[in-house]
Scaffold this motif. Structure first.
Motif, PDB file in Angstrom:
ATOM      1  N   GLU A 192       0.817  -1.211   0.000  1.00  0.00           N
ATOM      2  CA  GLU A 192       0.000   0.000   0.000  1.00  0.00           C
ATOM      3  C   GLU A 192       0.851   1.261   0.000  1.00  0.00           C
ATOM      4  O   GLU A 192       0.563   2.215  -0.740  1.00  0.00           O
ATOM      5  CB  GLU A 192      -0.931  -0.009   1.216  1.00  0.00           C
ATOM      6  N   GLN A 193       1.898   1.279   0.804  1.00  0.00           N
ATOM      7  CA  GLN A 193       2.734   2.469   0.873  1.00  0.00           C
ATOM      8  C   GLN A 193       3.469   2.716  -0.436  1.00  0.00           C
ATOM      9  O   GLN A 193       3.571   3.861  -0.899  1.00  0.00           O
ATOM     10  CB  GLN A 193       3.748   2.341   2.013  1.00  0.00           C
TER      11      GLN A 193
ATOM     12  N   ASN B 166       0.940   4.129  -2.924  1.00  0.00           N
ATOM     13  CA  ASN B 166       0.602   5.515  -2.609  1.00  0.00           C
ATOM     14  C   ASN B 166       1.758   6.460  -2.924  1.00  0.00           C
ATOM     15  O   ASN B 166       1.547   7.557  -3.459  1.00  0.00           O
ATOM     16  CB  ASN B 166       0.202   5.647  -1.139  1.00  0.00           C
ATOM     17  N   ASP B 167       2.982   6.016  -2.613  1.00  0.00           N
ATOM     18  CA  ASP B 167       4.153   6.849  -2.901  1.00  0.00           C
ATOM     19  C   ASP B 167       4.349   7.015  -4.403  1.00  0.00           C
ATOM     20  O   ASP B 167       4.682   8.114  -4.880  1.00  0.00           O
ATOM     21  CB  ASP B 167       5.413   6.218  -2.291  1.00  0.00           C
TER      22      ASP B 167
ATOM     23  N   GLN C 201      -7.606   2.691  -5.565  1.00  0.00           N
ATOM     24  CA  GLN C 201      -7.862   3.516  -4.378  1.00  0.00           C
ATOM     25  C   GLN C 201      -6.964   4.749  -4.339  1.00  0.00           C
ATOM     26  O   GLN C 201      -7.390   5.829  -3.930  1.00  0.00           O
ATOM     27  CB  GLN C 201      -7.641   2.669  -3.119  1.00  0.00           C
ATOM     28  N   ALA C 202      -5.729   4.599  -4.825  1.00  0.00           N
ATOM     29  CA  ALA C 202      -4.786   5.712  -4.802  1.00  0.00           C
ATOM     30  C   ALA C 202      -5.098   6.783  -5.842  1.00  0.00           C
ATOM     31  O   ALA C 202      -4.864   7.974  -5.614  1.00  0.00           O
ATOM     32  CB  ALA C 202      -3.364   5.192  -4.997  1.00  0.00           C
TER      33      ALA C 202
ATOM     34  N   LEU D 299      -5.527  -1.487  -4.741  1.00  0.00           N
ATOM     35  CA  LEU D 299      -4.689  -0.442  -4.154  1.00  0.00           C
ATOM     36  C   LEU D 299      -4.392   0.687  -5.135  1.00  0.00           C
ATOM     37  O   LEU D 299      -4.421   1.872  -4.761  1.00  0.00           O
ATOM     38  CB  LEU D 299      -3.380  -1.048  -3.639  1.00  0.00           C
ATOM     39  N   THR D 300      -4.102   0.349  -6.379  1.00  0.00           N
ATOM     40  CA  THR D 300      -3.824   1.405  -7.349  1.00  0.00           C
ATOM     41  C   THR D 300      -5.086   2.215  -7.650  1.00  0.00           C
ATOM     42  O   THR D 300      -5.025   3.441  -7.797  1.00  0.00           O
ATOM     43  CB  THR D 300      -3.234   0.827  -8.645  1.00  0.00           C
TER      44      THR D 300
ATOM     45  N   VAL E 189       2.041   6.845  -6.833  1.00  0.00           N
ATOM     46  CA  VAL E 189       1.001   7.728  -7.372  1.00  0.00           C
ATOM     47  C   VAL E 189       1.273   9.173  -6.963  1.00  0.00           C
ATOM     48  O   VAL E 189       1.111  10.103  -7.769  1.00  0.00           O
ATOM     49  CB  VAL E 189      -0.394   7.269  -6.903  1.00  0.00           C
ATOM     50  N   ALA E 190       1.712   9.361  -5.722  1.00  0.00           N
ATOM     51  CA  ALA E 190       2.016  10.720  -5.251  1.00  0.00           C
ATOM     52  C   ALA E 190       3.130  11.348  -6.089  1.00  0.00           C
ATOM     53  O   ALA E 190       3.083  12.554  -6.393  1.00  0.00           O
ATOM     54  CB  ALA E 190       2.425  10.685  -3.783  1.00  0.00           C
TER      55      ALA E 190
END
Length: 260
Positions: A67-68, A71-72, A123-124, A120-121, A74-75
């Motif tokens: 997950e991290q 998220n990282d 959701q991000a 996960l992707t 995509v950020a």
């Protein structure tokens, strides 16, 4: 139906189908993040695609089961390019074994990469798509999203699951301008499929040539493999389609192996 200037993330895109999609997107003027476990291969591919233009690409390190990391990644895309317009959840692997010999650890690994990765992707990227009231999410399913084959219990389960997830995203995201669809390729001659040929020959007690001609291509109309370019063209169509008229759907690309 243009994706010129669109910001796209393609997972598992350092090689195979994902790379073909990234290449076609860049050729059509998009900005593409090549997200992959292998950051060296992803960065190399990104540099080559950027040099070809007219779009551009960058490599992103991403373990889609973490997950991290998702998220990282995509950020970083949003920080660099401002948003995300298109997600292609393509990362995947294959492990073949009869159910009675299928290791539980392999089962969990298969479902994590295919289903957790898609979840996960998605959701991000959804907050960014919802904010701009537009976005396209594309899952890489399979003909095995529709049918089953021996030795592929986890893969068939995961690919069936992607249909349900896409349909739910379509229902939730429609009013916010977000579409979700699934590409369902037949057998594509990639390293993933090449690896299966001797494995299936051993398990089924037949020759590798029989695996290709009978198991993989026997139900096609022309005895031909689907190509990465075939799948990429479908991904371009889904990414560029302009309205909710096409959402919650799946499209089989299989030389007639499966028809609906």
């Amino acid at each position: 139906m243009s994706i010129h200037g669109k910001i796209c993330i393609v997972t598992g895109a350092a090689s195979g189908i994902g790379l073909a999609i990234a290449k076609l997107y860049v050729t059509n003027g998009a900005k593409v993040a090549i997200a992959d476990l292998n950051i060296e291969a992803a960065s190399k591919a990104a540099a080559e695609l950027t040099a070809q233009g007219p779009g551009e690409a960058m490599g992103i390190a991403m373990d889609v089961t973490n997950e991290q990391a998702v998220n990282d990644g995509v950020a970083k895309v949003v920080e660099t390019w401002g948003t995300v317009d298109v997600l292609v959840s393509n990362a995947g692997i294959q492990i073949v074994n009869p159910i009675e010999n299928y290791a539980f650890s392999d089962w969990k690994k298969m479902l994590a990469i295919h289903l957790d990765g898609a979840f996960l992707t998605t959701q991000a990227v959804l907050p960014h798509m919802y904010k701009q009231k537009s976005g396209a999410i594309i899952f890489m399913g399979s003909v095995h999203s529709k049918v089953a084959s021996p030795l592929k219990s986890a893969y068939v389960t995961a690919k069936h699951g992607l249909l349900g997830l896409a349909r739910t995203i379509a229902k939730e995201g429609g009013a916010k301008g977000v579409r979700a669809n699934v590409i369902c390729p037949g057998f594509v001659r990639t390293p993933l499929v090449d690896k299966q040929i001797p494995e299936q020959a051993k398990e089924l007690g037949i020759s590798e040539d029989e695996v290709i001609k009978k198991v993989m291509l026997g139900e096609t109309v022309d005895g031909e493999f689907t190509t990465v370019e075939d799948v990429a063209e479908t991904a371009l169509f889904f990414a560029g389609f302009p309205t909710n008229a096409l959402t919650g759907q799946s499209l089989v690309v299989s030389h007639g192996w499966f028809a609906e």
